[in-house]
Design an enzyme around this catalytic site. Structure first.
Site, PDB file in Angstrom:
ATOM      1  N   ASN A   1      -1.838  -7.260  -3.539  1.00  0.00           N
ATOM      2  CA  ASN A   1      -0.424  -7.155  -3.131  1.00  0.00           C
ATOM      3  C   ASN A   1      -0.006  -8.136  -2.213  1.00  0.00           C
ATOM      4  OD1 ASN A   1      -1.002  -6.101  -0.182  1.00  0.00           O
ATOM      5  ND2 ASN A   1      -1.891  -4.601  -1.301  1.00  0.00           N
TER       6      ASN A   1
ATOM      7  N   ASP B   1      -3.598   1.513  -3.865  1.00  0.00           N
ATOM      8  CA  ASP B   1      -3.760   2.971  -4.148  1.00  0.00           C
ATOM      9  C   ASP B   1      -4.536   3.122  -5.234  1.00  0.00           C
ATOM     10  OD1 ASP B   1      -2.018   3.532  -2.073  1.00  0.00           O
ATOM     11  OD2 ASP B   1      -0.229   3.391  -3.157  1.00  0.00           O
TER      12      ASP B   1
ATOM     13  N   LYS C   1     -15.044 -12.298 -18.332  1.00  0.00           N
ATOM     14  CA  LYS C   1     -13.704 -12.557 -18.664  1.00  0.00           C
ATOM     15  C   LYS C   1     -12.959 -11.859 -19.787  1.00  0.00           C
ATOM     16  CE  LYS C   1     -10.295 -16.115 -18.406  1.00  0.00           C
ATOM     17  NZ  LYS C   1     -10.143 -17.470 -18.647  1.00  0.00           N
TER      18      LYS C   1
ATOM     19  N   PRO D   1     -10.048   6.047  -2.400  1.00  0.00           N
ATOM     20  CA  PRO D   1      -9.960   6.800  -1.229  1.00  0.00           C
ATOM     21  C   PRO D   1      -9.056   6.286  -0.222  1.00  0.00           C
ATOM     22  CG  PRO D   1     -12.102   5.392  -1.335  1.00  0.00           C
ATOM     23  CD  PRO D   1     -11.184   5.267  -2.527  1.00  0.00           C
ATOM     24  N   ASP D   2      -8.449   7.340   0.618  1.00  0.00           N
ATOM     25  CA  ASP D   2      -7.649   6.999   1.487  1.00  0.00           C
ATOM     26  C   ASP D   2      -8.565   6.753   2.802  1.00  0.00           C
ATOM     27  OD1 ASP D   2      -6.028   7.095   3.733  1.00  0.00           O
ATOM     28  OD2 ASP D   2      -4.432   7.916   2.343  1.00  0.00           O
TER      29      ASP D   2
ATOM     30  N   PHE E   1      -0.245   2.841   9.681  1.00  0.00           N
ATOM     31  CA  PHE E   1       1.258   1.922   9.622  1.00  0.00           C
ATOM     32  C   PHE E   1       1.682   2.397   8.214  1.00  0.00           C
ATOM     33  CE2 PHE E   1       1.621  -1.928  11.988  1.00  0.00           C
ATOM     34  CZ  PHE E   1       0.819  -1.645  13.080  1.00  0.00           C
TER      35      PHE E   1
ATOM     36  N   LYS F   1       4.053  10.786   6.413  1.00  0.00           N
ATOM     37  CA  LYS F   1       2.618  10.386   6.250  1.00  0.00           C
ATOM     38  C   LYS F   1       1.985  10.582   7.671  1.00  0.00           C
ATOM     39  CE  LYS F   1       3.199   6.584   3.266  1.00  0.00           C
ATOM     40  NZ  LYS F   1       3.646   5.203   2.969  1.00  0.00           N
TER      41      LYS F   1
HETATM   42  O1  C5P Z   1      -0.225   6.211   2.138  1.00  0.00           O
HETATM   43  P1  C5P Z   1      -0.012   4.805   2.446  1.00  0.00           P
HETATM   44  O2  C5P Z   1      -0.627   3.736   1.922  1.00  0.00           O
HETATM   45  O3  C5P Z   1       1.560   4.254   2.546  1.00  0.00           O
HETATM   46  O4  C5P Z   1      -0.247   4.908   4.046  1.00  0.00           O
HETATM   47  C1  C5P Z   1      -0.417   3.692   4.836  1.00  0.00           C
HETATM   48  C2  C5P Z   1      -1.456   3.948   6.002  1.00  0.00           C
HETATM   49  O5  C5P Z   1      -2.814   4.427   5.446  1.00  0.00           O
HETATM   50  C3  C5P Z   1      -2.018   2.614   6.348  1.00  0.00           C
HETATM   51  O6  C5P Z   1      -2.261   2.873   7.892  1.00  0.00           O
HETATM   52  C4  C5P Z   1      -3.137   1.942   5.508  1.00  0.00           C
HETATM   53  O7  C5P Z   1      -3.938   1.208   6.196  1.00  0.00           O
HETATM   54  C5  C5P Z   1      -3.866   3.618   5.467  1.00  0.00           C
HETATM   55  N1  C5P Z   1      -4.392   3.573   4.025  1.00  0.00           N
HETATM   56  C6  C5P Z   1      -5.993   3.509   3.995  1.00  0.00           C
HETATM   57  N2  C5P Z   1      -6.285   3.592   2.844  1.00  0.00           N
HETATM   58  C7  C5P Z   1      -5.727   3.984   1.479  1.00  0.00           C
HETATM   59  C8  C5P Z   1      -4.403   3.712   1.922  1.00  0.00           C
HETATM   60  C9  C5P Z   1      -3.736   3.645   2.841  1.00  0.00           C
HETATM   61  O8  C5P Z   1      -6.717   3.470   5.084  1.00  0.00           O
HETATM   62  N3  C5P Z   1      -6.186   4.016   0.354  1.00  0.00           N
END
Ligand code: C5P
Length: 407
Positions: A210, A279, A289, A305-306, A323, A337
């Site tokens: 991104n 995401d 390739k 994973p978040d 953020f 969030k």
């Molecule tokens: O859910 P969203 O991506 O909008 O949330 C943003 C926040 O979550 C940011 O602080 C980002 O660094 C963190 N984040 C993360 N891991 C992910 C997605 C987001 O740590 N997979």
């Protein structure tokens, strides 16, 4: 915000070829808002003229102990009286020796002896002069006397030799001065941060990423370090230099970022997730390739994973800051969030206000409400975020509620 704004600085310039860089340093100090008075040694004036420094600093330049432009002809006292610091850059082996001995044969050394403000010196000399036991002894003596020694740097020298002795670049000196003057509101704190985008490989040459530049995360890492924190920065692929004093590890994918964070986060006081973590990632990564076939190609994506939510859910985990970059409904989405990830603080911004650029406009959300910050350069926004974070951290350890809310 520059911590050099409104500071009165005396810039001492002694006789080394690096004096030409001191001209740029003077310009950058003035640009940062400092009031700069230049004191040129006789040898310094052989390299760069007083007229150059006068034009760049906008102030008279001083060279002579017997200068009668000061009202009472006491330049050696008056110049350092209102000063917040004296910086000698470049500082020759000779001036360091004089300072270490307390000698005062000229204006600069005399005003260093008569000063009541901090003294910082940026040595610049041939590598053998720097490595000479007498110079090292003098440097050690100056340190013991409370003088701050900035550098020297390693690299190619004017004489053609390579080694330790180059003056630090003006940008590095500026950053060190900023750090020197920044209030240490995060002293004793260890912070783990993420910044930049992630890159999710499809095959060995392609991937999903991104347009995050990493600028906000790097500005925040720098501001945290300047505020006295120990900073571990886990960075996705960006084209930015590491901020001074920040310990950076570079990663590519969200999975690598997660592993690097989890390795470092135990015992940290704060975790700040600034990275724009993808995401989703491709379910599989092709070993070779992928060849063009003329057919439609479907990619299966699986969720990443978040990282932030995972760290926020750790038992006895750090204070977590998130953020939220949104394209609309900032208040609603950022608050949602913050609640979903269980964060005490989240910084929201509209992507059209900050993504990739040098400025940002953000709103901080915490238990007390929303706190909009004025639009500004990312380094200024970063130091305001640091101040807010420090206040919240303080509030955790003191019963008083020091934050004001604006809704
Ligand atoms: O859910 P969203 O991506 O909008 O949330 C943003 C926040 O979550 C940011 O602080 C980002 O660094 C963190 N984040 C993360 N891991 C992910 C997605 C987001 O740590 N997979």
């Amino acid at each position: 915000m520059s911590w050099l704004a409104e500071k009165n600085l005396v810039l001492g310039v002694t006789g080394g070829v690096a004096a030409y860089k001191a001209a740029d340093l003077a310009r950058q100090l003035v640009k940062a808002g400092a009031r700069v008075s230049v004191v040129l040694s006789e040898a310094g004036a052989r390299f760069v003229s007083a007229a150059t420094f006068q034009a760049l600093s906008g102030n008279p330049v001083w060279t002579d102990l017997w200068d009668d432009r000061m009202s009472n002809s006491m330049a050696h006292i008056d110049l350092s009286r209102g000063a917040d610091a004296i910086l000698i850059a470049p500082a020759t082996a000779d001036v360091m020796a004089k300072l270490a001995q307390g000698l005062a044969p000229d204006l600069l050394t005399t005003l260093c002896l008569a000063r009541d403000c901090p003294l910082l010196v940026a040595p610049a000399m041939n590598r053998q002069m720097w490595e000479h036991p007498a110079t090292l002894r003098n440097a050690a003596q100056l340190k013991a006397d409370g003088v701050v020694i900035l550098g020297p740097d390693h690299g190619e020298q004017a004489c053609g030799e390579i080694g330790l002795g180059r003056m630090l670049e003006p940008e590095a000196l500026l950053e060190l001065l900023e750090t020197y003057f920044a209030p240490k509101v995060l002293a004793g704190t260890r912070i783990v941060m993420t910044a930049g985008p992630t890159f999710e490989a499809i095959d060995p040459v392609r991937g999903i990423t991104n347009s995050s530049s990493g600028k906000m995360g790097y500005a925040l890492a720098r501001a945290c370090a300047q505020a006295g924190a120990q900073v571990n920065l886990v960075s996705g692929p960006v084209a930015l230099a590491s901020p001074l004093g920040v310990d950076r590890v570079s990663v590519q994918s969200a999975l690598e970022m997660r592993a690097a964070v989890l390795e470092r986060v135990a015992g940290a006081d704060v975790f700040i997730g600034v990275a724009a973590v993808a995401d989703y990632r491709p379910a599989t990564q092709a070993e070779h390739k992928i060849k063009k076939s003329g057919e439609a190609l479907a990619l299966t994506l699986v969720p990443n994973p978040d990282i932030l939510a995972e760290v926020a859910a750790l038992p006895d985990g750090p204070f977590c800051v998130g953020f939220a970059a949104e394209s609309q409904n900032l208040d609603e989405y950022a608050a949602r969030k913050r609640a979903a990830k269980g964060l005490p603080m989240i910084v929201g911004n509209l992507v059209q206000d900050g993504l990739g650029g040098d400025e940002n406009q953000v709103v901080i959300y915490d238990d007390l409400g929303r706190h909009p910050l004025p639009r500004g350069p990312k380094d200024r926004v970063a130091s305001q975020i640091v101040s807010h974070l420090a206040r919240l951290m303080n509030a955790l350890t003191s019963p008083v509620t020091p934050c004001t809310t604006s809704t």
